[in-house]
Structures are given as C-alpha cells and as structure tokens.
Motif scaffolding. Structure first.
Motif, PDB file in Angstrom:
ATOM      1  N   TYR A   5       0.836  -1.179   0.000  1.00  0.00           N
ATOM      2  CA  TYR A   5       0.000   0.000   0.000  1.00  0.00           C
ATOM      3  C   TYR A   5       0.880   1.240   0.000  1.00  0.00           C
ATOM      4  O   TYR A   5       1.669   1.448   0.919  1.00  0.00           O
ATOM      5  N   ARG A   6       0.730   2.059  -1.013  1.00  0.00           N
ATOM      6  CA  ARG A   6       1.501   3.289  -1.134  1.00  0.00           C
ATOM      7  C   ARG A   6       0.584   4.483  -0.871  1.00  0.00           C
ATOM      8  O   ARG A   6      -0.438   4.658  -1.530  1.00  0.00           O
ATOM      9  N   ARG A   7       0.998   5.294   0.094  1.00  0.00           N
ATOM     10  CA  ARG A   7       0.198   6.464   0.443  1.00  0.00           C
ATOM     11  C   ARG A   7       0.114   7.420  -0.743  1.00  0.00           C
ATOM     12  O   ARG A   7       1.118   7.655  -1.431  1.00  0.00           O
ATOM     13  N   VAL A   8      -1.072   7.993  -0.950  1.00  0.00           N
ATOM     14  CA  VAL A   8      -1.266   8.939  -2.051  1.00  0.00           C
ATOM     15  C   VAL A   8      -2.000  10.168  -1.545  1.00  0.00           C
ATOM     16  O   VAL A   8      -2.761  10.110  -0.576  1.00  0.00           O
ATOM     17  N   GLU A   9      -1.775  11.273  -2.200  1.00  0.00           N
ATOM     18  CA  GLU A   9      -2.529  12.494  -1.991  1.00  0.00           C
ATOM     19  C   GLU A   9      -3.595  12.587  -3.085  1.00  0.00           C
ATOM     20  O   GLU A   9      -3.311  12.287  -4.253  1.00  0.00           O
ATOM     21  N   LEU A  10      -4.797  12.983  -2.710  1.00  0.00           N
ATOM     22  CA  LEU A  10      -5.893  13.036  -3.661  1.00  0.00           C
ATOM     23  C   LEU A  10      -6.044  14.432  -4.247  1.00  0.00           C
ATOM     24  O   LEU A  10      -5.820  15.428  -3.565  1.00  0.00           O
ATOM     25  N   GLY A  11      -6.424  14.476  -5.514  1.00  0.00           N
ATOM     26  CA  GLY A  11      -6.702  15.740  -6.184  1.00  0.00           C
ATOM     27  C   GLY A  11      -8.157  15.798  -6.600  1.00  0.00           C
ATOM     28  O   GLY A  11      -9.059  15.495  -5.815  1.00  0.00           O
ATOM     29  N   MET A  12      -8.417  16.097  -7.843  1.00  0.00           N
ATOM     30  CA  MET A  12      -9.780  16.267  -8.333  1.00  0.00           C
ATOM     31  C   MET A  12     -10.436  14.934  -8.655  1.00  0.00           C
ATOM     32  O   MET A  12      -9.772  13.987  -9.071  1.00  0.00           O
ATOM     33  N   PHE A  13     -11.749  14.867  -8.423  1.00  0.00           N
ATOM     34  CA  PHE A  13     -12.541  13.709  -8.803  1.00  0.00           C
ATOM     35  C   PHE A  13     -13.304  14.035 -10.083  1.00  0.00           C
ATOM     36  O   PHE A  13     -13.761  15.166 -10.272  1.00  0.00           O
ATOM     37  N   GLY A  14     -13.494  13.046 -10.937  1.00  0.00           N
ATOM     38  CA  GLY A  14     -14.275  13.252 -12.147  1.00  0.00           C
ATOM     39  C   GLY A  14     -14.345  11.999 -12.979  1.00  0.00           C
ATOM     40  O   GLY A  14     -13.373  11.238 -13.085  1.00  0.00           O
ATOM     41  N   ASN A  15     -15.530  11.750 -13.561  1.00  0.00           N
ATOM     42  CA  ASN A  15     -15.715  10.607 -14.455  1.00  0.00           C
ATOM     43  C   ASN A  15     -15.399   9.277 -13.786  1.00  0.00           C
ATOM     44  O   ASN A  15     -14.919   8.347 -14.422  1.00  0.00           O
ATOM     45  N   GLY A  16     -15.666   9.167 -12.473  1.00  0.00           N
ATOM     46  CA  GLY A  16     -15.390   7.924 -11.766  1.00  0.00           C
ATOM     47  C   GLY A  16     -13.931   7.711 -11.445  1.00  0.00           C
ATOM     48  O   GLY A  16     -13.563   6.644 -10.941  1.00  0.00           O
ATOM     49  N   MET A  17     -13.100   8.706 -11.722  1.00  0.00           N
ATOM     50  CA  MET A  17     -11.654   8.626 -11.480  1.00  0.00           C
ATOM     51  C   MET A  17     -11.262   9.659 -10.424  1.00  0.00           C
ATOM     52  O   MET A  17     -12.016  10.581 -10.122  1.00  0.00           O
ATOM     53  N   VAL A  18     -10.074   9.497  -9.870  1.00  0.00           N
ATOM     54  CA  VAL A  18      -9.556  10.449  -8.903  1.00  0.00           C
ATOM     55  C   VAL A  18      -8.083  10.699  -9.204  1.00  0.00           C
ATOM     56  O   VAL A  18      -7.325   9.783  -9.514  1.00  0.00           O
ATOM     57  N   GLU A  19      -7.706  11.952  -9.121  1.00  0.00           N
ATOM     58  CA  GLU A  19      -6.310  12.340  -9.327  1.00  0.00           C
ATOM     59  C   GLU A  19      -5.505  11.942  -8.090  1.00  0.00           C
ATOM     60  O   GLU A  19      -5.913  12.188  -6.957  1.00  0.00           O
ATOM     61  N   ILE A  20      -4.322  11.306  -8.293  1.00  0.00           N
ATOM     62  CA  ILE A  20      -3.474  10.904  -7.177  1.00  0.00           C
ATOM     63  C   ILE A  20      -2.039  11.318  -7.443  1.00  0.00           C
ATOM     64  O   ILE A  20      -1.625  11.511  -8.586  1.00  0.00           O
ATOM     65  N   SER A  21      -1.274  11.444  -6.362  1.00  0.00           N
ATOM     66  CA  SER A  21       0.160  11.711  -6.461  1.00  0.00           C
ATOM     67  C   SER A  21       0.810  11.156  -5.220  1.00  0.00           C
ATOM     68  O   SER A  21       0.172  10.973  -4.181  1.00  0.00           O
TER      69      SER A  21
END
Length: 435
Positions: A405-421
């Motif tokens: 499990y790699r920790r991620v930061e969340l960004g914008m949600f849209g179209n059933g997807m989520v931005e991660i980094s």
C-alpha cells in the motif's frame, strides 16, 4: 507461527501502536510486523508480533471500517490480515484529463410548447397590415369563423404542406419560414412573405414562377393549383390564416379544439420534433452553461449520454411577491436578495446520439455541467483507493509477487476517477481494484 499477509502500507508500526515510517505489514493473525517479508514466509520476530497484536487491534478495526465505508475503502475490501495477498483485479495508473461536473435536475421532452391560434378578424380584415403581435402561429380561414372538421392527434408530426387542421373541410397546411401570413398576398405584392410563400410552393412541386420577392401572375397560377389541392376556392390570393407558418416540422402536444367546435382561440399547442433536455439553471451556476458546451445526461435507468447546450434563455425570477407593508426602496435589500437566489436561467440541450434515448419520450433526468477540467494528471478509479488506519488514503501497488500500500494524496474527482500523487506513483503503475 502464523504466516504473514505480505500487504504493506508505506508506514511502520512503533512500539506504542502508532503508525510511523515507511511500511506496515499485516500478519495472518491480525498483528503488525515492523519489516515486510516475501509472500508466504514466516515472521522472524514473534515477540514483537505478540506485543503488537493488542495495540494494533483497534487500528486494524478502524482500517476495516474505513475500507468498508464505500468508494474510498476500496469497494469493501478488508484492510485486516484476512485480506488475500494479491488483489482480485488490477488496473494501471493513467495519465489523463479529468473533468468534474455539477449535477442539476432536468426534464427530457420536446421543449417548450407554442399555441397555434385561429386567425383574428383584425388580421384578416386589414390587408397589407401586420396581424396581432405575440401570436406564435396563425391559421384558419379569412376570419375567426367556420367549424373545425379535422384535428391531428397528440404526438402526431406535421411537416411542410400537410394539414395542421381543417375548417369547413378546407385544409390549413403548414409552411416553413420565419414570416407569418400577416396580410393578403396577390399579384403586385412584394416582400419577404412573398418569397417565403414561393419557396414553399417550389419545394412542394409547384412551378411556373420565379422564387423571388415579387408576386406575379405565375405565382398566382401556382397558388390556384395549391388551393385546389387544399380543397379551397381558386382565387389566386393568399389570405391571413390560409396556412400556418413555423420554422420546421412540429409535433402536436395537445388539441385545444375538437371536431365540431367553432374556430376560435387556441386551436392546438405543439413543439419541435426533436427530444431535448430542459434545465432551469440557478443563476449562481449560469457560468457552467455555454452555447455549444458539452454536458452529460443521466436517464432514469442510469444510462449516461453526451449532450450539447443549444440554447440559453433570459434569466427569470420566482421571488416571493407576498412581501408587503414597505416601499420598494425599503424592501429592496430583502426582495432583491430573494429574487437573486430564486432566479434561474432556462437552458436547452440536445442529445448527441438521440437514438440512444430509446423509447423515452418524457422523463426526469440529471444533467452534469462541466465545472472544472484538469489535464495531464495521474488518476485511478475511485474504487482503487484504500482508507489508511489513521487517516489518508493509499493504493495497493502490485510489484512482482508482492503488493504494497503506497500512500497517495488526492486531487480532483471526475468521471469515476480520482487524481493521485505520491512516492512511487507513475503512469503505468499497476494497482489493485475490487473484482
């Protein structure tokens, strides 16, 4: 000694039960081991494992609750040691464009209705002068007289040259154009209404004249043939109400008169023939709708279709008019605020592929207007997120025979997807998702 579950989180467990550092391994008995080990091996530090079982029980329970909480919990996957060592399915981190949307209530139908009115005595009597303004269409005989002898049924489509209704067995056909019959046309008349009439006669197959803005003897001869086909006396003149003018085909919404009724008032109401979606968009969201802009429409069966904004109307207000006892100036603060909060902008949208609407004729729908767009971001399906025990989220990265499990930061949600980094998150990274 119980074998370990080799799922790891990018943190380690401290002796006091808190989670710190880079990685966490959950063993098969519900404990936490400080260092990850290959899939299927036994933990080398039994004493630490036993000491941490009790301390981490609450942590594991919280993680399990977070995992079961919905989309952010990995679609119901367990976050404790009973989870399998490999995900049931995988996907890859994508580099893509995400668009978030604002959902609004809408109505699928055929758009606004307009009334076809019987001709007025004023309009028919004043040859060469405009008829009454505000009429959506005119039809009938030379005046508001006669008996209705035929009416179309609700849902019928009327095209050029076909009767809108009949009065005294005379057809009142539909002509396409933007200029209504507001005066009597005869040899010597000229103008845009003459050109509109000649264009329609030519499309309907009548010949012997030049399509222009001059009504000459050739036009009169063609009109006589047309009148004969409509069951009218051959006069060579076209009077107010001899036809109904609209911009194109029309669909009957409701017949206001029945056979045997005197011709007067509203004869029928109609709409366009294409199914459209109408939305009363609150004025504070008016910037979301732009003519030609894209949107999505969700039908009652959850089918999502692409749509385009075709028309934006003038803002309207439904402010409370019951406020009394004060002058306009005194009430401006409250009434203006109410007016602004209740104001809406009528927006019309067209489904790009109307065939996908199936048998839907009218229905309540949800309309998603694009609110924000982010390009060139890394994203995964929302279901790929895993809720960490002490807050935050991770994705289950698959690396060879191991998952972590790699920790991620969340960004914008849209179209059933989520931005991660986050560390170790790149395009193409394989992550687990529920089956």
């Amino acid at each position: 000694m119980t074998s370990q579950d080799e799922r790891t989180v990018e943190r380690t467990a401290a002796g006091d039960g808190t989670v710190t550092g880079d990685t966490v391994s959950f063993d098969g008995g519900g404990g936490v081991v400080a260092q990850p080990s290959p899939v299927g091996t036994r933990g080398p530090r039994r004493g630490m494992r036993i000491a941490l079982i009790a301390a981490c029980a609450l942590v594991i329970a919280v993680a399990a609750v977070g995992a079961a909480a919905g989309a952010f919990g990995g679609g119901g996957r367990q976050a404790d040691a009973s989870a399998p060592s490999a995900p049931p399915a995988t996907t890859k981190v994508q580099r893509t464009t995400l668009t978030s949307s604002q959902a609004m209530d809408g109505q699928l139908g055929y758009g606004d209705t307009a009334a076809v009115r019987a001709p007025s005595a004023l309009g028919s009597a004043q040859s060469g002068q405009s008829g009454q303004s505000g009429q959506s269409a005119q039809g009938g005989g030379a005046a508001s007289s006669g008996i209705v002898t035929w009416m179309p049924s609700a849902g019928a489509t009327i095209t050029r040259g076909k009767p809108v209704y009949k009065v005294d067995q005379r057809s009142v056909p539909l002509l396409y154009g933007s200029v209504p019959l507001y005066r009597t046309l005869s040899p010597g008349s000229s103008g845009e209404d003459v050109k509109m009439l000649e264009q329609n006669l030519h499309v309907l197959g009548y010949r012997g004249f030049t399509v222009d803005d001059a009504y000459d003897s050739g036009t009169a001869a063609a009109v006589e043939k047309w009148q004969e086909d409509c069951g009218r006396s051959k006069t060579g003149e076209v009077r107010v109400g001899d036809a109904v003018v609209a911009s194109g085909p029309r669909r009957v919404a409701r017949a206001e008169l029945a056979m045997g009724d005197p011709l007067s008032g509203d004869v029928l109401t109609w709409t366009g023939t294409e199914r459209v979606v109408s939305v009363d968009l609150p004025v504070q969201y008016a910037q979301l709708a732009k003519t030609g802009g894209n949107a999505t429409v969700t039908l009652p069966d959850s089918t999502t279709l692409d749509a385009v904004v075709t028309d934006i109307g003038t803002p309207t207000s439904s402010s409370d008019s019951s406020v009394s006892g004060s002058s306009p100036r005194d009430s401006s603060d409250s009434s203006d605020a109410t007016s602004h909060s209740n104001a809406t902008v009528p927006v019309e949208l067209k489904i790009k592929d109307a065939g996908k609407l199936g048998s839907y004729q009218a229905a309540s729908v949800s309309v998603g207007f694009a609110a924000e767009t982010r390009e060139n971001v890394l994203a995964v399906p929302v279901d790929a997120l895993f809720a960490l025990p002490h807050g935050g989220y991770a994705v289950e990265a698959v690396t060879g025979s191991k998952t972590e499990y790699r920790r991620v930061e969340l960004g914008m949600f849209g179209n059933g997807m989520v931005e991660i980094s986050g560390a170790g998150i790149t395009a193409g990274t394989v992550v687990g998702v529920p089956q």
